[in-house]
Write a protein that holds these residues in place. Structure first.
Motif, PDB file in Angstrom:
ATOM      1  N   ILE A   1       0.844  -1.192   0.000  1.00 22.78           N
ATOM      2  CA  ILE A   1       0.000   0.000   0.000  1.00 22.78           C
ATOM      3  C   ILE A   1       0.882   1.245   0.000  1.00 22.78           C
ATOM      4  O   ILE A   1       1.742   1.398   0.846  1.00 22.78           O
ATOM      5  N   GLY A   2       0.633   2.131  -0.928  1.00 16.04           N
ATOM      6  CA  GLY A   2       1.351   3.405  -0.956  1.00 16.04           C
ATOM      7  C   GLY A   2       2.612   3.366  -1.802  1.00 16.04           C
ATOM      8  O   GLY A   2       2.830   2.429  -2.571  1.00 16.04           O
ATOM      9  N   PRO A   3       3.409   4.418  -1.649  1.00 14.00           N
ATOM     10  CA  PRO A   3       3.246   5.525  -0.703  1.00 14.00           C
ATOM     11  C   PRO A   3       2.188   6.544  -1.130  1.00 14.00           C
ATOM     12  O   PRO A   3       2.232   7.056  -2.245  1.00 14.00           O
ATOM     13  N   ASN A   4       1.248   6.799  -0.210  1.00 13.12           N
ATOM     14  CA  ASN A   4       0.193   7.792  -0.406  1.00 13.12           C
ATOM     15  C   ASN A   4       0.346   8.903   0.633  1.00 13.12           C
ATOM     16  O   ASN A   4       0.467   8.625   1.828  1.00 13.12           O
ATOM     17  N   PHE A   5       0.343  10.127   0.186  1.00 19.61           N
ATOM     18  CA  PHE A   5       0.532  11.260   1.092  1.00 19.61           C
ATOM     19  C   PHE A   5      -0.675  11.391   2.019  1.00 19.61           C
ATOM     20  O   PHE A   5      -1.816  11.477   1.570  1.00 19.61           O
ATOM     21  N   VAL A   6      -0.415  11.383   3.352  1.00 16.77           N
ATOM     22  CA  VAL A   6      -1.486  11.503   4.344  1.00 16.77           C
ATOM     23  C   VAL A   6      -1.234  12.644   5.312  1.00 16.77           C
ATOM     24  O   VAL A   6      -1.981  12.802   6.294  1.00 16.77           O
ATOM     25  N   GLY A   7      -0.209  13.428   5.094  1.00 22.80           N
ATOM     26  CA  GLY A   7       0.067  14.569   5.960  1.00 22.80           C
ATOM     27  C   GLY A   7       0.476  14.146   7.359  1.00 22.80           C
ATOM     28  O   GLY A   7       1.372  13.327   7.544  1.00 22.80           O
ATOM     29  N   MET A   8      -0.203  14.693   8.366  1.00 25.30           N
ATOM     30  CA  MET A   8       0.141  14.443   9.772  1.00 25.30           C
ATOM     31  C   MET A   8      -0.610  13.255  10.367  1.00 25.30           C
ATOM     32  O   MET A   8      -0.584  13.052  11.577  1.00 25.30           O
ATOM     33  N   GLN A   9      -1.263  12.452   9.540  1.00 23.75           N
ATOM     34  CA  GLN A   9      -2.092  11.367  10.047  1.00 23.75           C
ATOM     35  C   GLN A   9      -1.271  10.339  10.838  1.00 23.75           C
ATOM     36  O   GLN A   9      -1.731   9.819  11.863  1.00 23.75           O
ATOM     37  N   ASN A  10      -0.048  10.027  10.378  1.00 29.60           N
ATOM     38  CA  ASN A  10       0.788   9.067  11.101  1.00 29.60           C
ATOM     39  C   ASN A  10       1.133   9.575  12.497  1.00 29.60           C
ATOM     40  O   ASN A  10       1.135   8.808  13.467  1.00 29.60           O
TER      41      ASN A  10
ATOM     42  N   ALA B   1       7.438   8.380  11.341  1.00 29.66           N
ATOM     43  CA  ALA B   1       6.849   9.357  12.261  1.00 29.66           C
ATOM     44  C   ALA B   1       7.363   9.156  13.681  1.00 29.66           C
ATOM     45  O   ALA B   1       7.668  10.131  14.390  1.00 29.66           O
ATOM     46  N   LEU B   2       7.497   7.899  14.107  1.00 36.31           N
ATOM     47  CA  LEU B   2       8.020   7.625  15.440  1.00 36.31           C
ATOM     48  C   LEU B   2       9.481   8.064  15.549  1.00 36.31           C
ATOM     49  O   LEU B   2       9.906   8.576  16.595  1.00 36.31           O
ATOM     50  N   SER B   3      10.244   7.884  14.489  1.00 33.48           N
ATOM     51  CA  SER B   3      11.642   8.330  14.486  1.00 33.48           C
ATOM     52  C   SER B   3      11.728   9.850  14.634  1.00 33.48           C
ATOM     53  O   SER B   3      12.600  10.359  15.352  1.00 33.48           O
ATOM     54  N   VAL B   4      10.834  10.563  13.984  1.00 32.82           N
ATOM     55  CA  VAL B   4      10.825  12.019  14.104  1.00 32.82           C
ATOM     56  C   VAL B   4      10.466  12.428  15.528  1.00 32.82           C
ATOM     57  O   VAL B   4      11.062  13.359  16.099  1.00 32.82           O
ATOM     58  N   TYR B   5       9.488  11.742  16.136  1.00 33.81           N
ATOM     59  CA  TYR B   5       9.145  12.015  17.529  1.00 33.81           C
ATOM     60  C   TYR B   5      10.366  11.826  18.442  1.00 33.81           C
ATOM     61  O   TYR B   5      10.641  12.653  19.319  1.00 33.81           O
ATOM     62  N   LEU B   6      11.078  10.732  18.238  1.00 30.40           N
ATOM     63  CA  LEU B   6      12.259  10.457  19.052  1.00 30.40           C
ATOM     64  C   LEU B   6      13.318  11.538  18.877  1.00 30.40           C
ATOM     65  O   LEU B   6      13.972  11.968  19.838  1.00 30.40           O
ATOM     66  N   PHE B   7      13.497  11.986  17.649  1.00 32.86           N
ATOM     67  CA  PHE B   7      14.475  13.036  17.365  1.00 32.86           C
ATOM     68  C   PHE B   7      14.100  14.340  18.075  1.00 32.86           C
ATOM     69  O   PHE B   7      14.954  14.996  18.694  1.00 32.86           O
ATOM     70  N   ILE B   8      12.823  14.693  18.016  1.00 34.82           N
ATOM     71  CA  ILE B   8      12.367  15.942  18.651  1.00 34.82           C
ATOM     72  C   ILE B   8      12.493  15.856  20.169  1.00 34.82           C
ATOM     73  O   ILE B   8      13.003  16.787  20.822  1.00 34.82           O
ATOM     74  N   VAL B   9      12.074  14.725  20.747  1.00 35.91           N
ATOM     75  CA  VAL B   9      12.136  14.564  22.207  1.00 35.91           C
ATOM     76  C   VAL B   9      13.580  14.587  22.691  1.00 35.91           C
ATOM     77  O   VAL B   9      13.905  15.245  23.688  1.00 35.91           O
ATOM     78  N   SER B  10      14.463  13.865  22.012  1.00 35.07           N
ATOM     79  CA  SER B  10      15.867  13.850  22.429  1.00 35.07           C
ATOM     80  C   SER B  10      16.492  15.234  22.311  1.00 35.07           C
ATOM     81  O   SER B  10      17.278  15.647  23.180  1.00 35.07           O
TER      82      SER B  10
END
Length: 320
Positions: A52-61, A275-284
């Motif tokens: 499935i995809g890649p389909n652009f979903v914006g901030m949904q993830n 998306a989870l990797s980006v969260y980890l980057f921002i939190v760290s």
């Protein structure tokens, strides 16, 4: 007429020598990093044999992750990090202070340094397998406790939340306290002995010397240790993964964020993993910024001199 000497510039050789690093960083780090951020805005996964995809979903993830168990796993990661880091930094500070105190005249310092650092050379996977075998219900720890008559039935260490988290924290402590001790020893040895002699002449006790002189002057190294420990804690994976067979048992109380990320990669859900990797980057990044500001925010020259002078004055006033 005097001939003009042709000047030779060697500056270009420095750029030539560091060029391979930047090429490798660009290919193997920067491009994958940008690609990970890009995939975080797309729906991209495999369902059976269908992709499935890649389909652009914006901030949904990102929104879906907030509604998942991510916050619970973040809490697990924080608890496991605290259990391992607090005894690590306390023991490392005590050992570093003892081994660098010339008044104690400890013999065999080089031998102790090697012994302290040895656990850091053991692979985390080997450590986890060793503890898994030692603390299993049929392992040697239960056999010893039973033979001594201290317990009547084997203890299921890996079947309880407290037991599993304690083992993960103990392993992280044993693997990293030696490295932290060596770094703190180097920081303390970099302090001029004149400062310690001056504080002794002023009547400072060993406790005041440690809290008012040593700690303020090694704040940059403490900040570095805390920042690297936070990053390592957010990346905690191999020890709980092997110890719990990737399940985070019991009841996923030892599931970390990287284990959660790995589950998305195994299911080929690259959008959620990104998306989870980006969260980890921002939190760290946020945590490291606050740690740096707390440990170095009031220094006038970055080496704790202002704090050390203030603490020394307070110690003198307290003595008087």
């Amino acid at each position: 007429m005097k001939k003009k000497r042709k000047s030779v510039s060697y500056a270009k050789w420095g750029y030539i020598f560091i060029l391979p690093f930047f090429i490798c960083f660009f290919i193997f780090s920067l491009i994958p990093l940008v690609d990970t951020i890009r995939y975080s805005f797309f729906e991209y996964y495999r369902s059976g044999i269908k992709e499935i995809g890649p389909n652009f979903v914006g901030m949904q993830n990102y929104i879906s992750l907030l509604g998942s168990d991510m916050l619970k796993y973040a809490g697990n990661t924080l608890i496991l990090w605290v259990i391992g880091f607090i005894p690590q930094i306390v023991v490392a500070l005590l050992l570093a202070n003892w081994f660098t105190d010339i008044r104690l005249k400890i013999r065999g310092k080089q031998f102790f340094k090697v012994v302290i650092y040895l656990p850091n050379l053991i692979m985390a996977s080997a450590f986890a397998m060793l503890f898994f075998a030692m603390f299993s219900t049929n392992g040697p720890i239960n056999s010893i406790l039973t033979s001594l008559g201290w317990i009547s039935e084997p203890i299921d260490f890996l079947g309880s939340v407290f037991g599993t988290r304690s083992l993960v924290g103990l392993m992280n402590f044993l693997m990293w306290f030696g490295n932290t001790t060596i770094m703190l020893m180097a920081a303390i040895m970099g302090i001029s002995q004149d400062i310690f002699e001056a504080c002794e002449l002023d009547g400072c006790t060993s406790v005041k010397r440690f809290f008012y002189i040593t700690l303020p002057l090694i704040r940059p190294i403490l900040a570095y240790t805390l920042i690297t420990s936070i990053i390592g804690g957010l990346q905690m994976f191999d020890v709980p993964q092997i110890l719990t067979n990737g399940q985070g048992n019991p009841d996923r109380t030892s599931m970390t964020l990287i284990m959660f990320l790995n589950s998305h990669l195994e299911s080929r859900n690259y959008g959620m993993a990104g998306a989870l990797s980006v969260y980890l980057f921002i939190v760290s990044g946020i945590l490291c910024f606050f740690v740096y500001r707390m440990t170095n925010g009031n220094n006038d020259d970055g080496y704790g001199s202002k704090a050390a002078k203030r603490k020394l004055k307070e110690a003198r006033k307290g003595r008087r």
